[in-house]
Scaffold this active site. Structure first.
Site, PDB file in Angstrom:
ATOM      1  N   ARG A  41      28.001  58.187  48.533  1.00 53.24           N
ATOM      2  CA  ARG A  41      27.309  59.205  49.236  1.00 53.24           C
ATOM      3  C   ARG A  41      26.566  58.668  50.375  1.00 53.24           C
ATOM      4  O   ARG A  41      26.130  59.726  51.500  1.00 53.24           O
ATOM      5  CB  ARG A  41      25.976  59.471  48.037  1.00 53.24           C
TER       6      ARG A  41
ATOM      7  N   GLU B 175      27.704  71.557  56.036  1.00 52.19           N
ATOM      8  CA  GLU B 175      27.479  69.975  55.550  1.00 52.19           C
ATOM      9  C   GLU B 175      26.705  69.333  56.502  1.00 52.19           C
ATOM     10  O   GLU B 175      26.899  69.552  57.734  1.00 52.19           O
ATOM     11  CB  GLU B 175      29.048  69.630  55.304  1.00 52.19           C
TER      12      GLU B 175
HETATM   13  C1  3EB Z   1      31.244  66.676  48.692  1.00 56.98           C
HETATM   14  O1  3EB Z   1      30.189  66.273  48.432  1.00 56.98           O
HETATM   15  C2  3EB Z   1      31.460  67.432  49.862  1.00 56.98           C
HETATM   16  O2  3EB Z   1      36.275  63.671  51.082  1.00 56.98           O
HETATM   17  O3  3EB Z   1      35.543  61.988  52.519  1.00 56.98           O
HETATM   18  C3  3EB Z   1      31.669  65.196  52.055  1.00 56.98           C
HETATM   19  C4  3EB Z   1      31.873  63.955  52.510  1.00 56.98           C
HETATM   20  C5  3EB Z   1      32.821  65.957  51.228  1.00 56.98           C
HETATM   21  C6  3EB Z   1      32.933  63.263  52.499  1.00 56.98           C
HETATM   22  C7  3EB Z   1      35.406  63.211  52.020  1.00 56.98           C
HETATM   23  C8  3EB Z   1      34.033  65.217  51.123  1.00 56.98           C
HETATM   24  C9  3EB Z   1      33.984  63.849  51.797  1.00 56.98           C
HETATM   25  O4  3EB Z   1      32.233  66.349  47.856  1.00 56.98           O
HETATM   26  C10 3EB Z   1      32.670  67.144  50.624  1.00 56.98           C
END
Ligand code: 3EB
Length: 315
Positions: free
Chosen positions: A198, A305
């Site tokens: 994250r 996002e």
């Molecule tokens: C999520 O939280 C939203 O596959 O590298 C956000 C950041 C998301 C990175 C990735 C996917 C990715 O799942 C999607």
């Protein structure tokens, strides 16, 4: 930063331009992503206090300092080869950063063509996730420990484009207590879970010299997408970001001021949501440079996002 601001070229690692390349004879490595920038003319500029050195390795453009290795690579993909191409490209990047001695993965941006479209019953994003996961495992990565902060969004061009930053300093991966770790998502979101943290903290908070790199953050709580409109999704996403920063403070003994955001990038699926989302972000972070980009997001129900980098406060 705004395209008109003078830069100190010696310290620029990379400049990324969106939509159309800006005119100008700036002596720095410029990368180009075709997705449209909404309501602004910013370019994304990565700088360092250390002098950069530029190199190429095959088709990978590289910039290294004593501490960081940044790079850009893109390759054409046809719809039947997304998984394979993702795996190959990711493996190449992982080998390269390790060979050069920058084995810690800090931040990846992945632009995936037709990200929400499916081929043979499996979405391109899920195919990308499979390829990426295989590459990380083949490289010997322990996902929960080694995965970088990341963003994966739709590329309007037909290439898979990856921009990455690696380092030779230790990193700390941060997870969001409101969200299930993406690498633990259940199978309903794809046969291989997305391999990213994250957020990742780089630097030394005790010396007041650290930055927190947030992954693309969306309106996901637990593992479920919440809300069907951009306004509510933005609200939820901002809450996710606040909680994530608090978690980084607890975990790293670091102090972050909400207003110390260096820069934000907001991905919007629908241009029509720009005014409202822009207003909401300006209300909570009025002085932060924010770049809005039109992009499809990896789950088709997600409309927004948000990612960003926060500076650590000296204790
Ligand atoms: C999520 O939280 C939203 O596959 O590298 C956000 C950041 C998301 C990175 C990735 C996917 C990715 O799942 C999607």
């Amino acid at each position: 930063m705004p395209a008109h601001k003078p830069l100190r070229p010696a310290n620029v690692l990379a400049a990324i331009e969106y939509g159309e390349a800006h005119a100008g004879l700036t002596p720095m490595p410029r990368y180009y992503i075709a997705n449209r920038q909404l309501g602004g003319a910013l370019r994304e500029v990565w700088t360092s206090t250390e002098p950069p050195h530029f190199e190429r390795h095959d088709d990978v453009a590289l910039c290294r300092t004593d501490t960081y290795l940044a790079g850009f690579v893109q390759t054409a993909v046809c719809k039947s080869s997304i998984e394979w191409t993702s795996q190959m490209l990711m493996r190449k990047v992982l080998r390269l950063v390790t060979e050069r001695g920058y084995s810690r993965l800090l931040r990846f941006w992945n632009y995936v063509p037709a990200i929400n479209r499916a081929h043979d019953g499996l979405e391109h994003y899920h195919r990308f996730c499979i390829g990426r996961h295989k590459a990380f495992i083949a490289h010997g990565c322990e996902i929960a420990r080694d995965a970088p902060a990341a963003t994966a969004v739709g590329h309007i061009a037909q290439t898979l484009a990856i921009f990455f930053i690696a380092t030779n300093r230790p990193l700390v991966a941060i997870e969001n207590p409101r969200q299930l770790s993406a690498y633990r998502y259940p199978r309903q979101y794809g046969p291989r879970s997305p391999s990213f943290a994250r957020a990742v903290l780089s630097g030394d908070p005790r010396k007041g010299d650290a930055q927190l790199f947030l992954s693309g953050t969306a309106s996901i709580v637990g593992h479920r997408s919440l809300h069907d409109n951009a306004t509510a999704q933005t609200e939820e996403t901002l809450l996710n970001i606040r909680v994530l920063i608090e978690q980084a403070e607890r975990q790293c003994g670091a102090l972050f001021d909400w207003n110390d955001a260096i820069a934000l990038k907001v991905y919007l699926r629908n241009v029509a949501d720009l005014a409202r989302v822009k207003e909401m972000i300006a209300a909570v972070l009025p002085t932060t440079q924010t770049l809005f980009l039109q992009a499809d997001i990896c789950r088709s129900e997600l409309k927004v996002e948000i990612e960003g980098v926060w500076n650590c406060r000296s204790a």
